[in-house]
Enzyme design. Structure first.
Site, PDB file in Angstrom:
ATOM      1  N   LYS A 219       6.434  -4.030 -15.695  1.00 26.65           N
ATOM      2  CA  LYS A 219       5.394  -5.041 -15.507  1.00 26.65           C
ATOM      3  C   LYS A 219       4.284  -4.461 -14.645  1.00 26.65           C
ATOM      4  CE  LYS A 219       4.532  -8.329 -12.565  1.00 26.65           C
ATOM      5  NZ  LYS A 219       3.061  -8.302 -12.579  1.00 26.65           N
TER       6      LYS A 219
ATOM      7  N   GLU B 168       8.714   1.215  -2.676  1.00 25.86           N
ATOM      8  CA  GLU B 168       7.604   1.929  -2.029  1.00 25.86           C
ATOM      9  C   GLU B 168       6.625   0.852  -1.571  1.00 25.86           C
ATOM     10  OE1 GLU B 168       7.825   4.968  -1.439  1.00 25.86           O
ATOM     11  OE2 GLU B 168       9.379   5.594  -2.832  1.00 25.86           O
TER      12      GLU B 168
ATOM     13  N   CYS C 295      -1.965   3.687  -0.740  1.00 23.30           N
ATOM     14  CA  CYS C 295      -1.008   3.352   0.319  1.00 23.30           C
ATOM     15  C   CYS C 295      -0.938   4.443   1.384  1.00 23.30           C
ATOM     16  CB  CYS C 295       0.369   3.119  -0.280  1.00 23.30           C
ATOM     17  SG  CYS C 295       0.960   4.581  -1.162  1.00 23.30           S
TER      18      CYS C 295
ATOM     19  N   GLU D 252      -1.736  -3.927   7.917  1.00 26.91           N
ATOM     20  CA  GLU D 252      -2.317  -3.165   6.812  1.00 26.91           C
ATOM     21  C   GLU D 252      -3.526  -3.927   6.260  1.00 26.91           C
ATOM     22  OE1 GLU D 252      -0.399  -3.120   2.909  1.00 26.91           O
ATOM     23  OE2 GLU D 252      -0.664  -0.957   2.836  1.00 26.91           O
TER      24      GLU D 252
HETATM   25  P1  NAD Z   1       1.796  -6.799  -4.564  1.00 30.79           P
HETATM   26  O1  NAD Z   1       3.072  -6.638  -3.817  1.00 30.79           O
HETATM   27  O2  NAD Z   1       1.009  -8.024  -4.377  1.00 30.79           O
HETATM   28  O3  NAD Z   1       2.039  -6.674  -6.143  1.00 30.79           O
HETATM   29  C1  NAD Z   1       2.686  -5.552  -6.696  1.00 30.79           C
HETATM   30  C2  NAD Z   1       3.372  -5.959  -7.981  1.00 30.79           C
HETATM   31  O4  NAD Z   1       4.427  -6.878  -7.664  1.00 30.79           O
HETATM   32  C3  NAD Z   1       2.466  -6.678  -8.977  1.00 30.79           C
HETATM   33  O5  NAD Z   1       2.814  -6.275 -10.278  1.00 30.79           O
HETATM   34  C4  NAD Z   1       2.817  -8.138  -8.746  1.00 30.79           C
HETATM   35  O6  NAD Z   1       2.577  -8.955  -9.868  1.00 30.79           O
HETATM   36  C5  NAD Z   1       4.301  -8.044  -8.446  1.00 30.79           C
HETATM   37  N1  NAD Z   1       4.847  -9.148  -7.671  1.00 30.79           N
HETATM   38  C6  NAD Z   1       4.222  -9.876  -6.715  1.00 30.79           C
HETATM   39  N2  NAD Z   1       5.073 -10.806  -6.218  1.00 30.79           N
HETATM   40  C7  NAD Z   1       6.244 -10.663  -6.869  1.00 30.79           C
HETATM   41  C8  NAD Z   1       7.508 -11.328  -6.801  1.00 30.79           C
HETATM   42  N3  NAD Z   1       7.734 -12.332  -5.942  1.00 30.79           N
HETATM   43  N4  NAD Z   1       8.498 -10.912  -7.623  1.00 30.79           N
HETATM   44  C9  NAD Z   1       8.301  -9.894  -8.486  1.00 30.79           C
HETATM   45  N5  NAD Z   1       7.126  -9.236  -8.608  1.00 30.79           N
HETATM   46  C10 NAD Z   1       6.115  -9.602  -7.789  1.00 30.79           C
HETATM   47  O7  NAD Z   1       0.946  -5.503  -4.199  1.00 30.79           O
HETATM   48  P2  NAD Z   1      -0.530  -5.134  -4.666  1.00 30.79           P
HETATM   49  O8  NAD Z   1      -1.475  -6.043  -3.962  1.00 30.79           O
HETATM   50  O9  NAD Z   1      -0.553  -5.044  -6.135  1.00 30.79           O
HETATM   51  O10 NAD Z   1      -0.656  -3.634  -4.096  1.00 30.79           O
HETATM   52  C11 NAD Z   1      -1.070  -3.347  -2.799  1.00 30.79           C
HETATM   53  C12 NAD Z   1       0.108  -3.108  -1.892  1.00 30.79           C
HETATM   54  O11 NAD Z   1       0.956  -2.108  -2.453  1.00 30.79           O
HETATM   55  C13 NAD Z   1      -0.286  -2.571  -0.534  1.00 30.79           C
HETATM   56  O12 NAD Z   1       0.525  -3.179   0.437  1.00 30.79           O
HETATM   57  C14 NAD Z   1       0.041  -1.079  -0.622  1.00 30.79           C
HETATM   58  O13 NAD Z   1       0.307  -0.445   0.594  1.00 30.79           O
HETATM   59  C15 NAD Z   1       1.259  -1.112  -1.472  1.00 30.79           C
HETATM   60  N6  NAD Z   1       1.467   0.180  -2.143  1.00 30.79           N
HETATM   61  C16 NAD Z   1       2.463   0.997  -1.691  1.00 30.79           C
HETATM   62  C17 NAD Z   1       2.655   2.250  -2.285  1.00 30.79           C
HETATM   63  C18 NAD Z   1       3.726   3.210  -1.838  1.00 30.79           C
HETATM   64  O14 NAD Z   1       3.959   4.200  -2.526  1.00 30.79           O
HETATM   65  N7  NAD Z   1       4.383   2.981  -0.716  1.00 30.79           N
HETATM   66  C19 NAD Z   1       1.837   2.639  -3.330  1.00 30.79           C
HETATM   67  C20 NAD Z   1       0.837   1.769  -3.763  1.00 30.79           C
HETATM   68  C21 NAD Z   1       0.649   0.527  -3.165  1.00 30.79           C
HETATM   69  O1  6OD Z   2       1.692  10.463  -5.330  1.00 33.90           O
HETATM   70  C1  6OD Z   2       2.634   9.695  -5.569  1.00 33.90           C
HETATM   71  O2  6OD Z   2       3.639  10.026  -6.207  1.00 33.90           O
HETATM   72  C2  6OD Z   2       2.593   8.337  -5.057  1.00 33.90           C
HETATM   73  N1  6OD Z   2       3.699   7.599  -5.257  1.00 33.90           N
HETATM   74  C3  6OD Z   2       1.495   7.872  -4.454  1.00 33.90           C
HETATM   75  C4  6OD Z   2       1.384   6.566  -3.964  1.00 33.90           C
HETATM   76  C5  6OD Z   2       0.196   6.137  -3.538  1.00 33.90           C
HETATM   77  C6  6OD Z   2       0.002   4.811  -3.081  1.00 33.90           C
HETATM   78  O3  6OD Z   2      -0.981   4.158  -3.282  1.00 33.90           O
END
Ligand code: NAD
Ligand code: 6OD
Length: 478
Positions: free
Chosen positions: A179, A255, A289, A382
């Protein structure tokens, strides 16, 4: 652009339509269909059935060939993927061409290559007289796929992060229900087209669109037929998914968010540290992230560093927007909060004016702040925008303490010319990835993930294959 589900080898567009918006102009980019609970259930059932079909009997070489065919398919439609990724996220097309699409191709090729070279271990144990065969026993481990896995991706690097999980999940022999974020459904649909053309049996890869809470995401993570959940997104969403997964004891790989620190020592190459910090704070408008939001600079070079970083931020052009109006409001609310908390705004802090259609888009200025205490919300929470706060430190000990004083622990960067210091400091920083004099480069076989509120588990190379499979120890009397 076409947005469609892909379930059991067929494209479908049933479900209530939800709006997709072009973040560069605020205009409609069309509608995508939201999967109902029944459709998510069909996708999970199709995935289960696929495991009982020919896919369940494929060996590693065949799966490696499949992954290469998917990589070939993305390569053959490179320009379409770049255009769709730029349209989904609003990022400059060049970024999609140099980062997102090449990395998606590498994700599939890297796991194809890893598959065939993966060692398994065997041990013999002498007879103990306790019921084993006269010749002792031979133990060997075989890896079995988890089964049906859910892959849930965020909007910030939609193609890169979805392929980063789908590739190892397929490599390990699972069937996938993926998804994408509701904000970025475009490249995921293209990926389903490529998978379809690669000739995978129906149900091995399924795609459902929709929202998270109360939508396709929640239907998927609470489904009893899902054997594993690989999720990238916000930490609060991780908590919600873990609650849903707890009912069925479904294993999770998370992640999550970050509030990443950069430590700049007075002995660093200052030009490199300033340029590197501008890159780590402002790339993709801070919506990665791994971006730096907290910068700690040793006092003798603090003023010079802040002035130079402020100039870099002010001179930035050609940057992309925030993903949505709601996310821009969130980022701007932190810009206001920072001032209320007593910050000095060195650069930015507002909304840019371009004098063209972008003025209706979701842009914010790259922003450099100073003057806040470590307890300020702006320093602890964040923001996920193009903003960093710069604070001084005096000693190495203090630098490590400040870096670790955070609920998050995803990534950190250390800028120093003193190699001994770099090796002393890096392992003491509570983060899953620590870069020294560089940022956001690594070999895809290395572990990737966060500590504390930044994640559970590690991805990358063997680490992803370990999550997506379970070892079975077979013990044979010999
Ligand atoms: P989000 O958590 O709002 O959404 C991510 C995904 O989860 C979307 O597909 C969303 O529809 C789904 N989702 C939301 N609530 C859900 C639930 N209750 N059950 C199941 N699925 C659900 O995140 P975002 O706003 O899309 O992305 C930004 C966030 O992601 C930031 O906090 C960023 O730091 C984090 N992020 C982390 C990494 C990493 O590798 N650690 C990488 C990219 C983004
Ligand atoms: O480089 C990657 O494999 C990775 N997972 C990056 C994540 C970035 C977050 O926004």
């Amino acid at each position: 652009m076409r947005y469609a589900h892909y379930v059991s080898g067929a494209f479908r567009s049933d479900g209530d339509p939800f709006p997709v918006t072009d973040p560069t102009s605020g205009r409609s980019a069309g509608t995508a269909p939201a999967a109902s609970e029944a459709l998510v259930d069909s996708a999970v059932t199709a995935a289960r059935e696929a495991l009982h079909g020919p896919w369940g009997a494929t060996g590693t070489e065949e799966r490696a060939r499949v992954l290469h065919r998917i990589a070939d398919g993305i390569e053959a439609r490179f320009a379409e993927f770049a255009e769709a990724e730029a349209a989904d996220t609003g990022r400059p097309r060049e970024f999609a061409e140099t980062v997102d699409v090449p990395r998606a191709i590498r994700n599939f090729r890297a796991y194809a290559d890893l598959l065939t070279g993966r060692p398994e271990r065997a041990y013999t144990t002498p007879a103990t007289g306790g019921g084993s065969g006269d010749g002792g026993v031979l133990n060997y481990a075989v890896r079995r796929p988890l089964g049906v896995v859910a892959v849930i991706a965020p909007w910030n690097l939609p193609l890169l992060l979805m392929s980063w999980k789908v590739a190892p999940a397929l490599a390990a022999g699972n069937a996938v229900v993926a998804k994408p974020s509701e904000e970025t459904p475009g490249t995921a649909t293209l990926l389903a087209e490529v998978v379809d053309a690669a000739g995978l049996p129906p149900g091995v890869f399924n795609l459902v669109h929709g929202h998270g809470q109360g939508g396709a995401g929640e239907f998927l993570t609470s489904h009893p037929g899902v054997d594993g959940i690989a999720f990238t997104g916000a930490s609060a969403t991780g908590t919600a998914i873990m609650r849903a997964a707890a009912d069925h004891l479904t294993p999770v790989s998370f992640e999550l968010g970050g509030k990443n620190a950069a430590l700049v020592f007075a002995d660093a190459d200052l030009d490199a540290a300033v340029a590197g910090t501008a890159r780590s704070s402002f790339t993709h408008s801070g919506q990665i992230c791994l971006c730096t939001e907290r910068v700690y600079v040793q006092r003798p070079v603090f003023e010079e560093f802040v002035a130079a970083l402020g100039r870099k931020a002010a001179a930035l052009g050609g940057y992309g927007p925030m993903i949505s109006a709601a996310h821009r409001s969130k980022v701007l609310s932190y810009y206001r909060l920072a001032v209320e908390e007593g910050a000095t705004v060195v650069s930015g802090g507002g909304v840019p004016r371009f004098g063209d259609g972008r003025d209706e888009g979701f842009y914010v200025e790259p922003t450099v702040l100073t003057g806040l205490p470590q307890t300020a919300r702006t320093v602890r929470e964040e923001i996920f925008g193009p903003v960093c706060h710069v604070a001084p430190f005096d000693t190495e000990e203090e630098a490590v303490r400040l870096a670790n004083d955070s609920p998050y622990g995803l990534a950190a960067t250390v800028w120093t010319k003193d190699l001994s210091r770099a090796h002393r400091v890096a392992p003491r920083v509570e983060a899953g990835v620590v870069w020294v004099n560089c940022w956001n480069v690594r070999d895809l076989r290395t572990p990737f993930g966060g500590v504390k509120a930044s994640g559970i588990g590690r991805e990358g190379g063997e680490h992803s294959l370990d999550f997506f499979s379970e070892p079975v120890n077979v013990c044979v009397g010999i």
